[in-house]
Write an enzyme that holds these catalytic residues in place. Structure first.
Site, PDB file in Angstrom:
ATOM      1  N   SER A 118      66.376   9.301  48.588  1.00  0.00           N
ATOM      2  CA  SER A 118      67.345   8.984  47.542  1.00  0.00           C
ATOM      3  C   SER A 118      67.975  10.251  46.991  1.00  0.00           C
ATOM      4  CB  SER A 118      66.658   8.207  46.421  1.00  0.00           C
ATOM      5  OG  SER A 118      65.500   8.883  46.015  1.00  0.00           O
ATOM      6  N   HIS A 141      69.978   4.532  52.665  1.00  0.00           N
ATOM      7  CA  HIS A 141      69.341   4.451  51.352  1.00  0.00           C
ATOM      8  C   HIS A 141      69.315   2.996  50.867  1.00  0.00           C
ATOM      9  CE1 HIS A 141      69.430   5.631  46.820  1.00  0.00           C
ATOM     10  NE2 HIS A 141      68.196   5.449  47.252  1.00  0.00           N
ATOM     11  N   GLU A 153      73.264   2.121  51.321  1.00  0.00           N
ATOM     12  CA  GLU A 153      74.138   3.291  51.410  1.00  0.00           C
ATOM     13  C   GLU A 153      73.897   3.943  52.764  1.00  0.00           C
ATOM     14  OE1 GLU A 153      75.120   5.679  47.405  1.00  0.00           O
ATOM     15  OE2 GLU A 153      72.980   5.410  47.706  1.00  0.00           O
ATOM     16  N   ASN A 191      73.043   6.988  42.972  1.00  0.00           N
ATOM     17  CA  ASN A 191      72.245   7.815  42.051  1.00  0.00           C
ATOM     18  C   ASN A 191      73.088   8.853  41.317  1.00  0.00           C
ATOM     19  OD1 ASN A 191      69.838   6.516  42.223  1.00  0.00           O
ATOM     20  ND2 ASN A 191      69.043   7.771  43.886  1.00  0.00           N
TER      21      ASN A 191
END
Ligand code: 3HC
Length: 294
Positions: A118, A141, A153, A191
């Site tokens: 991540s 991800h 992702e 993120n």
């Protein structure tokens, strides 16, 4: 063509990834470090599929077929014939490097390597492994809980082959995820936006803007989020969030990624969220979390 999947790690993320791959019809081999951890992970998948059967979302035959497509192992060598390997072990560069370095020796040259990291740079990881398959090294991800969250992702480096990237995106769609494509920049898309938001909620709490419950309710009831920021922090893990924030701060040197002192203190004190029973809430009674007095 991708038909056999290898998943490294059968913890929270790895078990979810293996489950969605097998459910979608892929022959899936999942590898853990010990038989005990493997049995625990496979048991989690079994329970999750049983729930789907009870809810009428999956037939009993569908569950048996899914479990039949799923194989567990404690030996990385058994993943040698996989077309795509998804690594989902702890967020530690050296540990990931070690696993990929071994796999690089065992797997056929066409095998695509993907990391579920991540926050670590895919390029750095790939270069640390020193692999020849640089065009076939990507990030994938996933989001927690993997069987529920619709997003994937897909991360490309500067040298990822376009055809390989299209192949992994097609794989993502086949396992029922909406794939968003992103470049290899720490935090990727989600993120990069989520982490500063979570850190800002902690700063707001430190500044006395509102209580844990009021800030959570603010974002749930005012913005339609399924969880408020503190419930989500506890769900993701305060240690994980702290670790991601540190990596992002180191990369961008921007204040918004800096972990607030309260987060650091809580991590040091072992308050890692739901998994340790205490974070911003106390989960002694998991059905009725009580906000902590901090
Ligand atoms: N595994 C499988 N299914 C699960 C599950 C799990 N761990 N947890 C919940 N579910 C299922 C439930 O069985 C239920 O299914 P149903 O609709 O068929 O009955 C459905 O999800 C909804 O669950 P609940 O009714 O128990 O509870 P909620 O409605 O509150 O939903 C939630 C739970 C899906 C977790 C929701 O609160 C949510 O979406 N929260 C936000 C989660 C989030 O933001 N995740 C991303 C974190 S960031 C990340 O992972 C990236 C990393 O890099 C930090």
């Amino acid at each position: 063509m991708i038909s056999k999947i290898g998943v490294i790690g059968c913890g929270l993320m790895g078990s979810g990834i293996a489950q969605v791959c097998a459910t979608a019809g892929y022959e899936t081999t999942v590898c853990e470090m010990s038989q005990e951890l493997l049995d625990k992970g496979l048991n989690t998948i079994d329970k999750s599929l049983t729930k789907s059967v009870e809810k009428g979302k999956l037939s009993a035959e569908g569950k048996s077929a899914t479990m039949a497509r799923l194989r567990g192992t404690v030996s990385l060598e058994e993943l040698s014939d996989c077309d795509l390997i998804i690594e989902a072990i702890i967020e530690n560069k050296n540990a990931k490097k070690e696993v990929f370095t071994k796999l690089d020796r065992y797997c056929k040259p066409e095998t695509i390597f993907a990391s579920n990291t991540s926050s670590l740079s895919i390029t750095e990881l790939m270069m640390a492994v020193g692999t020849e398959r640089r065009k076939r090294f990507v990030g994938l991800h996933f989001f927690n809980p993997v069987p529920v969250m619709k997003l994937l992702e897909a991360v490309r480096t500067l040298v990822t082959d376009e055809g390989v990237f299209d192949e992994v995106a097609a794989f993502g769609s086949k396992i029922g995820k909406t794939v968003i494509r992103t470049s290899d920049r720490t935090g990727f898309i989600v993120n990069r936006l989520l982490v500063p938001y979570l850190l800002d909620a902690i700063r707001a709490l430190e500044e006395g803007v509102g209580s844990i419950v009021d800030i959570d309710n603010g974002m749930m009831l005012g913005c339609g989020h399924p969880m408020g920021p503190f419930t989500l922090l506890d769900f993701v893990g305060l240690d994980t969030t702290y670790y991601i924030a540190e990596i992002m701060f180191e990369e961008f040197r921007e204040q918004r990624f800096a972990p607030p002192p309260l987060l650091k203190r809580m991590v040091l004190a072992g308050m890692h969220g739901r998994k340790t029973g205490r974070g911003f809430y106390d989960y002694t009674d998991p059905q009725n979390p009580v906000p902590m007095k901090l």
